[in-house]
Scaffold this active site. Structure first.
Site, PDB file in Angstrom:
ATOM      1  CB  CYS A 126      -0.941   0.000   1.200  1.00 20.38           C
ATOM      2  SG  CYS A 126      -2.002  -1.467   1.287  1.00 20.38           S
ATOM      3  CG  HIS A 164      -3.322   3.037   2.048  1.00 19.05           C
ATOM      4  ND1 HIS A 164      -3.887   2.584   0.870  1.00 19.05           N
ATOM      5  CD2 HIS A 164      -3.335   1.986   2.916  1.00 19.05           C
ATOM      6  CE1 HIS A 164      -4.225   1.304   1.032  1.00 19.05           C
ATOM      7  NE2 HIS A 164      -3.906   0.931   2.249  1.00 19.05           N
ATOM      8  CG  ASN A 222      -6.864  -1.292   1.213  1.00 17.44           C
ATOM      9  OD1 ASN A 222      -6.095  -1.013   0.306  1.00 17.44           O
ATOM     10  ND2 ASN A 222      -6.439  -1.622   2.421  1.00 17.44           N
TER      11      ASN A 222
END
Length: 342
Positions: free
Chosen positions: A124, A267, A298
């Site tokens: 990520c 993020h 996500n």
């Protein structure tokens, strides 16, 4: 005999993001669809993560397909042709082939001839890592224009029966074109890793372990797919308590204050993590905060450029304003920097 002196650039240039692009697959996946495979509720998912829907790519839609769409949009918005790109950096952990990498394939699709091209595996945080590398390449004169892509097809590596992670992940791609600037457009990067926490987010089995099981039990044996698994509470606590100081360091390293920011783009891991970071940073109310996770889930390395491009497209953040972006995830790894939005 004296050693010859190597030729090298003697001055550093400036770099900035010249254009941003994003791609979201057509298929919208609701919480209700996810609940067909796990015991939970729509209310629980929303409260725990803030996610209402996410996007899944088609079975025949690859990370390269999604990256190509985002890249073409970024190049168009930067006013550049593919032939002007010198290097391609693709941040992804879901390209299904160990080799060849996805970046050279993408470059060929785009018509970029003979660029430097490589994949980056920083989960990520991958996009922020790649932005930092692109910035350094342009500043040092290694490249004039670098295409940075964050792309994931996490639906391929998600266990739909895992109550702890099945509702979290989505698919998508975001791209940025980094090029020469007459002013600093990318601030210093604050980054790091904690290898002792590698088990917090990991692949269930290694490919070599899978091979040995298949050879021992035969190809028809019921072997669990090596999906990604996550220790949710461990990751949540780490992100909430450790990432706000990193974000603050990135702001200070850029020589600005939180009040100078025109956007905060963390993020898109979890809405509660975002809320906690906003509070810890004591962000002024006028700074808009990316909350793309509600509709996109996500998307790992793709989440920051996707969220930023949405904010710009919808007028939530101003073109040319300064944005704090921070990525964090499996490794455990993290990276943050302040950038001038294109």
């Amino acid at each position: 005999m004296s050693t010859p002196t190597l030729s090298a650039p003697t001055t550093l240039r400036h770099a900035r993001i010249l254009g941003l692009g994003g791609y979201r697959p057509e298929r919208v996946v609701t919480n209700e669809e996810i609940l067909q495979f796990i015991e939970s509720s729509d209310e629980w998912i929303r409260q725990r993560s803030g996610i209402v829907t996410r996007r899944f790519a088609r079975d025949d839609e690859s990370v390269v397909d999604m990256a190509e769409a985002a890249s073409r949009q970024a190049l168009d918005r930067a006013g550049l042709e593919p032939g002007q790109v010198d290097a391609v950096l693709m941040a992804t952990v879901t390209h299904p082939l160990q080799t060849p990498a996805a970046a050279p394939i993408l470059a060929h699709r785009l018509g970029i001839e003979d660029p430097a091209a490589m994949d980056l595996s920083a989960a990520c945080a991958g996009y922020c890592y790649a932005i930092s590398l692109a910035n350094d390449m342009v500043r040092a004169g290694t490249a004039d224009t670098v295409l940075v892509v964050g792309v994931e097809k996490l639906s391929d590596f998600t266990d739909k029966h895992d109550r702890g992670s099945a509702f979290i992940f989505g698919d998508g791609a975001g791209a940025a074109v980094v090029g020469v600037s007459d002013r600093p457009g990318i601030g210093p990067t604050v980054w790091g890793s904690l290898g002792d926490r590698a088990d917090a987010i990991t692949q269930r089995e290694s490919w070599t372990d899978l091979r040995s099981e298949m050879e021992a039990e035969g190809r028809e044996a019921g072997i669990a797919w090596p999906a990604f698994v996550m220790q949710g509470q461990t990751v949540f606590r780490w992100a909430v308590f450790s990432m706000a100081p990193v974000a603050q360091q990135a702001v200070e390293a850029a020589g600005i204050t939180p009040a100078d920011l025109a956007a905060f783009v963390p993020h898109q891991a979890n809405m509660r993590i975002t809320d906690a970071m906003v509070k810890a940073l004591d962000l002024p109310p006028h700074v808009p905060v990316a909350r793309d996770i509600a509709q996109t889930g996500n998307t790992s390395a793709a989440s920051i450029p996707l969220a930023m491009s949405r904010m710009l497209d919808e007028g939530e953040a101003p073109h040319g304003g300064l944005a704090l972006q921070i990525g964090f995830g499996a490794g455990l790894v993290y990276a943050a920097q302040v950038v001038e939005m294109p």
